[in-house]
Design a protein around this motif. Structure first.
Motif, mmCIF file in Angstrom:
data_model
loop_
_atom_site.group_PDB
_atom_site.id
_atom_site.type_symbol
_atom_site.label_atom_id
_atom_site.label_comp_id
_atom_site.label_asym_id
_atom_site.label_seq_id
_atom_site.Cartn_x
_atom_site.Cartn_y
_atom_site.Cartn_z
ATOM 1 N N LEU B 52 0.846 -1.459 0.011
ATOM 2 C CA LEU B 52 0.125 -0.191 -0.168
ATOM 3 C C LEU B 52 1.028 1.226 0.069
ATOM 4 N N LYS B 54 3.606 1.828 -1.685
ATOM 5 C CA LYS B 54 4.563 1.814 -2.661
ATOM 6 C C LYS B 54 3.805 2.635 -3.689
ATOM 7 N N ARG B 55 4.400 3.325 -4.596
ATOM 8 C CA ARG B 55 4.135 3.847 -6.047
ATOM 9 C C ARG B 55 3.880 2.708 -6.940
ATOM 10 N N GLY B 56 2.563 2.447 -7.614
ATOM 11 C CA GLY B 56 2.546 1.566 -8.871
ATOM 12 C C GLY B 56 2.396 2.264 -10.043
ATOM 13 N N VAL B 57 1.956 1.265 -11.023
ATOM 14 C CA VAL B 57 1.525 2.086 -12.175
ATOM 15 C C VAL B 57 0.041 1.687 -12.357
ATOM 16 N N THR B 58 -0.549 2.539 -13.205
ATOM 17 C CA THR B 58 -2.084 2.194 -13.488
ATOM 18 C C THR B 58 -1.893 2.294 -15.180
ATOM 19 N N HIS B 59 -3.114 1.636 -15.531
ATOM 20 C CA HIS B 59 -3.491 1.469 -16.977
ATOM 21 C C HIS B 59 -4.737 2.082 -17.429
ATOM 22 N N GLY B 60 -5.066 2.965 -16.553
ATOM 23 C CA GLY B 60 -6.259 3.629 -17.091
ATOM 24 C C GLY B 60 -7.500 3.765 -16.106
ATOM 25 N N TRP B 61 -8.442 4.348 -16.233
ATOM 26 C CA TRP B 61 -9.632 4.526 -15.220
ATOM 27 C C TRP B 61 -10.290 3.321 -15.059
ATOM 28 N N ASP B 64 -8.216 1.237 -12.261
ATOM 29 C CA ASP B 64 -8.587 1.562 -10.907
ATOM 30 C C ASP B 64 -9.797 1.341 -10.680
ATOM 31 N N SER B 117 -6.115 -3.976 -18.079
ATOM 32 C CA SER B 117 -4.792 -3.735 -18.178
ATOM 33 C C SER B 117 -4.122 -4.092 -19.283
ATOM 34 N N GLY B 118 -4.559 -4.425 -20.263
ATOM 35 C CA GLY B 118 -4.239 -4.841 -21.446
ATOM 36 C C GLY B 118 -3.228 -6.093 -21.415
ATOM 37 N N GLU B 209 -0.505 -7.541 -13.428
ATOM 38 C CA GLU B 209 -0.277 -6.099 -13.794
ATOM 39 C C GLU B 209 -0.071 -5.416 -12.310
ATOM 40 N N LYS B 213 -0.442 0.171 -4.455
ATOM 41 C CA LYS B 213 -1.460 0.090 -3.858
ATOM 42 C C LYS B 213 -2.623 -0.977 -4.311
ATOM 43 N N HIS B 214 -2.672 -0.957 -5.723
ATOM 44 C CA HIS B 214 -3.543 -1.997 -6.431
ATOM 45 C C HIS B 214 -3.219 -3.382 -5.850
#
Lengths: 456, 295, 607
Positions: B52, B54-61, B64, B117-118, B209, B213-214
């Protein structure tokens, strides 16, 4: 007065032979006259020549009137639509007109034979325009055999009961006390004889040859006008003259076989004219079935519906086939550029299939109610199943004709107008059918009166 | 109602804590079986909080939103779960079917986010998860239907009360108990039904992916969903509990037994899972139902 | 007072007007369809629920008679609403049809026919309008692609219609009248069973139950998208209407299946419904074309409706009606969403699409809501009806039917997810780079349908009075409610509470989400690929054969299609036989037959 309907055409037929140049105009004139005059007839029995009970009578009742109005009118329309073809065959057509009117009006069995032959010969000659001599020849042979059988049956009957007057036959039979068994032979001969012309199985192998390459004029006349006439005549005979109850099972087998065979053969076909002709066969079987089971009103309604629909279907179908080829595959999308004709064709096809908003549905409903009313539970199933098959091939045909890439274009204003008017009639009658019901209502009572009293 | 919601949130929190602790203790148990020491009992909490923070990546709305919907759905489901016959947020309204379908919401959310996420591996993993659910859920539902008809109620609290009087369903419906245990293994995603994660094949399947936090939130979701599933099993077959101690003991026993059993197995292929459940487990369940209801 | 006959006639007239106006400008013609169907819906809803529809018939001849019932009003309002919502799509699809003028005419004629069916007072009227709908909708189908589908539709529809016709005439001759209520109430004994069976055949054919399932995917897959939506949301409900008439108004007395408390024939119908659910679900799972998938889904849901009516107690029947309502909304919305995709990309095959959510997010949300409802997940309307049906199944100890229902329910998660994951989510394929969101006029009906679905799921008691009227009319108890809660046989459901709890959960998580550190946005192609370098989107998109492992297990199952092909071939063979034997070019054949028949008559006993 009714005799004019027959006499005038015959007279003008002779005149037209002498005067070939004006033959067509004579034809048009006579056809128009017949159509108009038939509205002015009064009901009654007309004796020709006044020879008492031995002579020829003409009977004008509601049944005959309906036939006359309908068939004269359609004859006139068909002739006018196909001007070029009519010009060549004008004389034959006038004779045919005389024959048709004669068949509808006559009250004498031998007279019936005469007019049967007259109509038959004109029909054979008409089919020569298709340029298929073998089929015309077949038609000729089978038709002649048929009328020969009819004549034979007639002769036997006359020797038994001594009269040829149609309205007297039943009372004579009672007087003499002839049993159904003895009467079976002459009547069956007459039945078979008429059956050949009426397209019943197994006597109808001529139909395919004659109609599969039929031009618009001969095809429409044979399948719509002549067929209607023969069926009406057959109906009258079956109801007021013939006593064939002993052969019930045989006749039912023949008729059911006709109905089924017609429809499944149409299902297999891929040519538009073939589909239509097999459908006619099936419907003819159904009509005769109705008459043999005493459902007079339903039979007449079905004849009217069929005559009207086949008029439209065959006119358009034959024109398309002549223009672009018989195989439905070649005709795909033919209605793209002929929208009005397409609408007319669609209406007629849907009416034959018995879908609501169209007259054919009203007819089918009455037919089923009638058959059910006599507590027959199996026949309606058969009729519904063949209706389904019929619906399927008509819908297949319609779909192919509307969706495709054909460039056929038919330009015949009179054809379009008449086809559309008949289509409109089919729609109107489908919704406001009461007038038609009123029209056919008196038939049964009149027939009964004729049988009992010899006049009405 | 506000009170109920707050109580529910409390239950969700309790459940999360409980399950994470039990899972941690289980890691120690399994380690001892495998002759190691194992991580400390609070290891799960450490993993989650690390994720929770750490900074992660996101692939779009949708990535999330799916996660939010998943975790939200699971927390909502947990809010309905009774702990004992006395501690329950919405007693009488905790219909069994609500659990089944809200769990489905959670799964749907995670599935949406994973596919969004693709990464095709995530989609494949979701596909396998859904297929697996198709396999284990139906026999379970048949057994629960039997229970509901026998007790005349679908509220968990009342089912618990019924078992208190008439004996645990573990003994009175033995076939059902067997079916439910195997379904529980499927629900928990433990071997031999670990197909949807399939760590060696799919790079951990749907979770491939996720980071930061995800990942942390999804771990929370997994813990809470384990809590729900094991609690359901306890309430339905082991008579629930009237005291919290009883509940804790039963919970721990069930989870540990399932966990230990799973370490003895390899992993089924996904079509083998479906065939297994439909060929063996579903007929058993139907047999049990017919036996109980139609006699 | 609203005169019903005027409504029907005005709709037909509106069709003609639309036809004429379409010849001038296609969009104007389509606009007429929107206006007319909207008018029909609003008038029926306003006057119908206010109980002030006038059923006298003056202009149409006297075989058409209407009767206003709560049952009819429910169906008519629902279906006209579906037509109204879908008609918003007509202007956009008009250019793609071969005969757009005829399309508008037929669209409104179908609507008129459907309204007529639901308000019919005697069976002849019912049949007339029923068949009218059959042929008007049949001509709508080939305006999409291919013409074979309409023939299949005609065959199966007609089988159903003719079964019904046989039953109608059977009753007409037996009772002397065809008034629906009189006749159905008066049936007894074997006659009742026969009519029951025949009417159910008609209902199965229209709903697409097994084994008549074949036409649904062909038709809905090939028809234009508005037509598919109207079929699924509207025309199939006619089948449900007939099922209500058959199952609820006739009660043939016969042997009871003791263990489950149902009469035997009801159980048989239930088995057929169960098979429909399973077959529909399994076929849906393996479809690649989104429209065919939704078609099989409609068939499976039709099975649920039949199942509900079969069980026959008040909870089940209310569940059935609610399912009709919820499914109509959800299915229409789903078809419309796929319609948007087809409109923008010209294809509906899942394996060719991907990543649509990034181009059309609102359509995605509409589709998501629709499938949540179809799968029966709270907080949407589908959950309520499924809950009610499960209540009834459990109450009656229906083990096998419940198993089928559960399989269908879980299976529905699978097939609704397939277009979601493969069509809307996943990679953005480069060939659809310029695809845009749907135009506003298309968005409006979709959003309305979605909102209604949500309201139906969260506050179902708002819609229950509509259904309770029908229940009272049919003579059943109404569903017990208490405030916003619904009380079933073995539990109480509070949908508003469920929605509130769900909302709370999401809110809590959302807050948590915001607290924690913000993530970095990366592109869709930037994923974990285990060290490979991939630059084409298609390779990273999982959409073809989505459920391959599962599908492999039953890949070879045809389920039922082979039988119909063989029937068709047999009929053709019979035709060929007839032609060969009887329609030859030789007159000798005819003479032979004549002689044979004469001999048969003359020689010996004649039967």
């Amino acid at each position: 007065m009714a005799v004019l309907l027959i006499a005038i055409p015959l007279l003008f037929a002779f005149v037209s032979i002498l005067n070939k140049k004006y033959a067509f105009y004579l034809l048009a004139l006579v056809a128009a006259f017949n159509f108009v005059f038939s509205f002015f007839l009064e009901k009654g029995m007309y004796s020709i020549g006044g020879f008492g009970p031995f002579g020829i009578n003409l009977l004008v009742d509601q049944y005959a009137l309906i036939g006359l109005w309908l068939l004269n009118g359609l004859f006139f329309l068909t002739v006018m639509i196909n001007l070029k073809a009519s010009k060549k065959l004008a004389t034959v057509l006038i004779v045919l007109l005389a024959g048709i009117n004669g068949l509808l009006l006559t009250n004498d069995l031998f007279n019936l034979f005469v007019f049967l032959e007259i109509t038959g010969i004109s029909a054979y000659l008409l089919t020569t325009e298709n340029k298929k001599p073998v089929s015309s020849f077949n038609y000729l042979v089978q038709g002649t055999v048929g009328s020969g059988l009819y004549l034979l049956g007639l002769v036997i009957l006359y020797s038994m009961i001594g009269t040829l007057n149609m309205s007297d036959v039943i009372s004579r039979i009672y007087t003499i006390g002839a049993t159904p068994t003895t009467l079976l032979l002459p009547f069956m001969l007459m039945f078979i004889g008429l059956g050949v012309e009426a397209k019943l199985l197994p006597f109808n192998s001529w139909v395919k040859g004659v109609l599969e390459k039929a031009k618009p004029l001969s095809g429409t006349l044979v399948s719509s006008v002549i067929a209607g006439t023969i069926l009406l005549v057959f109906g009258r005979l079956l109801t007021t003259v013939m006593v064939i109850s002993n052969a019930d099972m045989l006749i039912t087998i023949i008729l059911i076989a006709t109905i089924i065979a017609g429809e499944v053969a149409a299902f297999k076909s891929t040519r538009i004219r073939e589909i239509l002709l097999f459908s006619s066969i099936g419907q003819a079987g159904l009509v005769v079935y109705l008459f043999t089971h005493g459902l007079l009103m339903q039979g007449v309604l079905l004849i009217i519906a069929n005559v009207l629909s086949k008029f439209v279907l065959f006119t358009i179908g034959a024109s398309l086939a002549e223009a672009a080829g018989d195989e439905v595959e070649e005709l795909r999308g033919a209605f793209k550029n002929n929208k009005l004709l397409g609408i007319g064709f669609t209406v007629a096809a849907l009416s034959v299939t018995g879908l609501p908003l169209f007259f054919g549905f009203v007819v089918k409903l009455n037919v089923l109610l009638g058959i059910f009313g006599s507590y027959d539970l199996i026949t309606p199933i058969i009729i519904l199943v063949v209706s389904l098959i019929e619906g399927v091939y008509f819908i297949k045909l319609l779909m192919k004709l509307w969706y495709g890439e054909s460039n056929v274009q038919i330009k015949n204003v009179l054809m379009t107008v008449s086809v559309l008017s008949v289509a409109v009639v089919l729609i109107v009658l489908g919704v406001y059918y009461q007038p038609m019901m009123d029209l056919v209502a008196p038939i049964k009572d009149e027939m009964i009166m004729i049988i009992q009293g010899g006049s009405f | 109602m506000i009170l109920g919601i707050l109580a529910g949130l409390g239950i969700a929190l309790f459940g999360f804590t409980l399950q994470s602790s039990v899972a941690g203790i289980n890691r120690k148990v399994v380690a001892r079986v495998q002759k190691r020491y194992g991580p400390p009992w609070y290891q799960e909490f450490l993993d989650i909080f690390k994720g929770l923070s750490k900074r992660g990546v996101t692939h779009g709305w949708i990535f999330d939103f799916g996660v939010i919907m998943a975790v939200g759905g699971i927390i909502a489901t947990a809010m309905f779960m009774p702990i004992t016959s006395n501690i329950a947020a919405f007693s009488g309204l905790d219909n069994f079917f609500i659990f089944v379908y809200l769990l489905a919401v959670g799964m749907l959310g995670m599935a949406m986010s994973a596919s969004g996420s693709g990464n095709p591996l995530a989609s494949i993993g979701v596909m396998r998860a859904l297929t697996q659910m198709f396999a284990y859920e139906v026999p379970f539902l048949v057994i629960v239907m039997t229970i509901i008809k026998v007790t005349g109620t679908s509220s968990l609290v009342e089912i618990m009360a019924y078992q208190g009087q008439n004996g645990w369903f573990m003994w009175t419906m033995p076939l059902g108990f067997v079916v439910a245990s195997i379904s529980l293994l499927g629900m928990l995603g433990k071997k031999p039904f670990e197909t949807f994660i399939a760590p060696a094949e799919l790079a951990s399947g749907p979770m491939v992916e996720y980071g930061g936090k995800h990942l942390g939130l999804l771990f929370i979701m997994m813990e809470i969903s384990h809590f729900i599933e094991v609690s359901l099993f306890v309430h339905l077959f082991l008579g629930g509990a009237t005291t919290i101690v009883g509940y804790l003991i039963k919970y721990f026993l069930v989870y540990t037994a399932a966990n230990l059993y799973s370490y003895l197995n390899g992993r089924f292929k996904i079509d083998q899972v479906v065939v297994f459940f439909y060929k063996w487990i579903l007929p058993l369940a139907v047999l049990q139902a017919v036996w109980v209801l139609w006699r | 007072m609203l005169n019903l006959e005027l409504v029907v006639l005005a709709t037909l007239l509106g069709g003609v007007v639309a036809y004429l106006l379409s010849m001038i400008n296609k969009r104007v013609g389509s606009a007429v369809t929107i206006l007319v169907s909207g008018a029909v819906f609003s008038l029926l809803a306003y006057y119908g629920f206010g109980n002030s529809i006038d059923q006298t018939v003056e202009l149409i001849p006297n075989f058409v008679m209407f009767k206003v019932t709560a049952l009819g009003t429910f169906f008519a309002v629902l279906v006209s609403f579906v037509f109204f919502m879908v008609s918003f799509f007509n202007p956009f699809f008009a250019e793609r049809y071969k005969y757009p003028n005829a399309f508008n005419l037929l669209y409104l004629m179908t609507l008129a026919g459907v309204v007529g069916v639901f308000y019919a007072s005697n069976f002849i009227t019912l049949f007339v309008f029923f068949e009218l709908v059959v042929w008007t909708s049949m001509f709508l189908i080939p305006m999409g692609k291919g013409t074979k589908a309409s023939i299949t539709y005609f065959v199966f529809s007609t089988v159903g219609s003719f079964a019904m016709l046989y039953a109608i005439i059977f009753m007409a001759v037996g009772f002397g009248t065809t008034d629906i209520d009189t006749v159905l109430a008066g049936l007894t004994g074997t006659a009742a069973l026969i009519v029951y069976g025949l009417l159910l055949v008609a209902s199965f054919a229209k709903l697409g139950a097994y084994p008549f399932m074949v036409w649904l995917p062909k038709v809905l897959g090939n028809a234009p998208d508005p037509v598919s939506a109207v079929f699924s949301g509207g025309i199939e409900k006619m089948g449900a209407f007939i099922a209500v008439l058959a199952m609820i108004k006739i009660s043939p007395a016969s042997a009871m299946f003791e263990a489950v408390g149902l009469p035997v024939q009801n159980y048989i119908v239930g088995v057929i419904a169960a098979v429909t659910i399973i077959v529909g679900t399994m076929m849906a799972i393996r479809q690649d074309d989104a429209k065919k998938l939704l078609a099989y889904s409609s068939a499976a849901n039709g099975g649920y409706i039949l199942l509900a009516f079969t069980i026959g107690n008040s909870v089940a029947i209310t569940g059935g009606f609610f399912h009709i309502f919820a499914h109509a909304l959800a299915s229409t919305a789903a078809f419309l969403a796929i319609g948007v995709v087809t409109y923008r990309t010209k294809t509906s095959k899942i394996s060719e699409l991907g990543g649509m959510i990034h181009h059309m997010p609102i359509t995605y949300v509409v589709y998501l809501a629709a499938i949540i409802s179809m799968a029966g997940i709270p907080p949407m309307g589908g959950f309520i009806s499924k809950w009610l049906i499960f209540q009834a199944l459990i109450q009656n100890n229906l083990v096998f039917l419940a198993t089928a229902a559960f399989i269908g329910s879980i299976g529905s998660f699978l097939y609704v997810f397939r277009p979601l994951a493969a069509l809307f989510l996943g990679q953005k394929l480069p060939k659809y780079k310029d695809v845009k969101e749907a135009p506003l006029l298309m968005l409006i009906p979709m959003i309305i349908l979605t909102l209604l679905s949500v309201v139906a799921g969260v506050f179902p008691t708002l819609f229950l009075p509509m259904i309770n009227n029908i229940m009272t009319e049919l003579g059943f108890q109404t569903l017990m409610t208490s405030g916003f809660q619904i009380i079933g046989f073995n539990g109480t459901l509070d949908p508003a509470l469920v929605a509130a709890v769900f909302g709370t959960g999401v809110l809590v998580v959302f807050i948590l989400f915001m607290i924690f550190p913000k993530s970095r946005k990366v592109g869709l192609m930037d994923t974990y690929t285990g060290g490979e370098f991939i630059y084409t989107e298609e390779l990273l998109h999982y959409s073809a054969d989505f459920y391959a492992p599962l599908e492999r297990l039953y890949r070879k199952e045809p389920f039922v299609n082979k039988i119909y092909d063989s029937i068709r071939i047999k009929v053709e063979e019979l035709g060929a036989f007839v032609r060969y034997f009887f329609f030859t070019n030789k007159p000798e054949v005819t003479v032979f037959w004549i002689v044979a028949i004469l001999l048969f008559i003359v020689w010996g006993d004649i039967i």
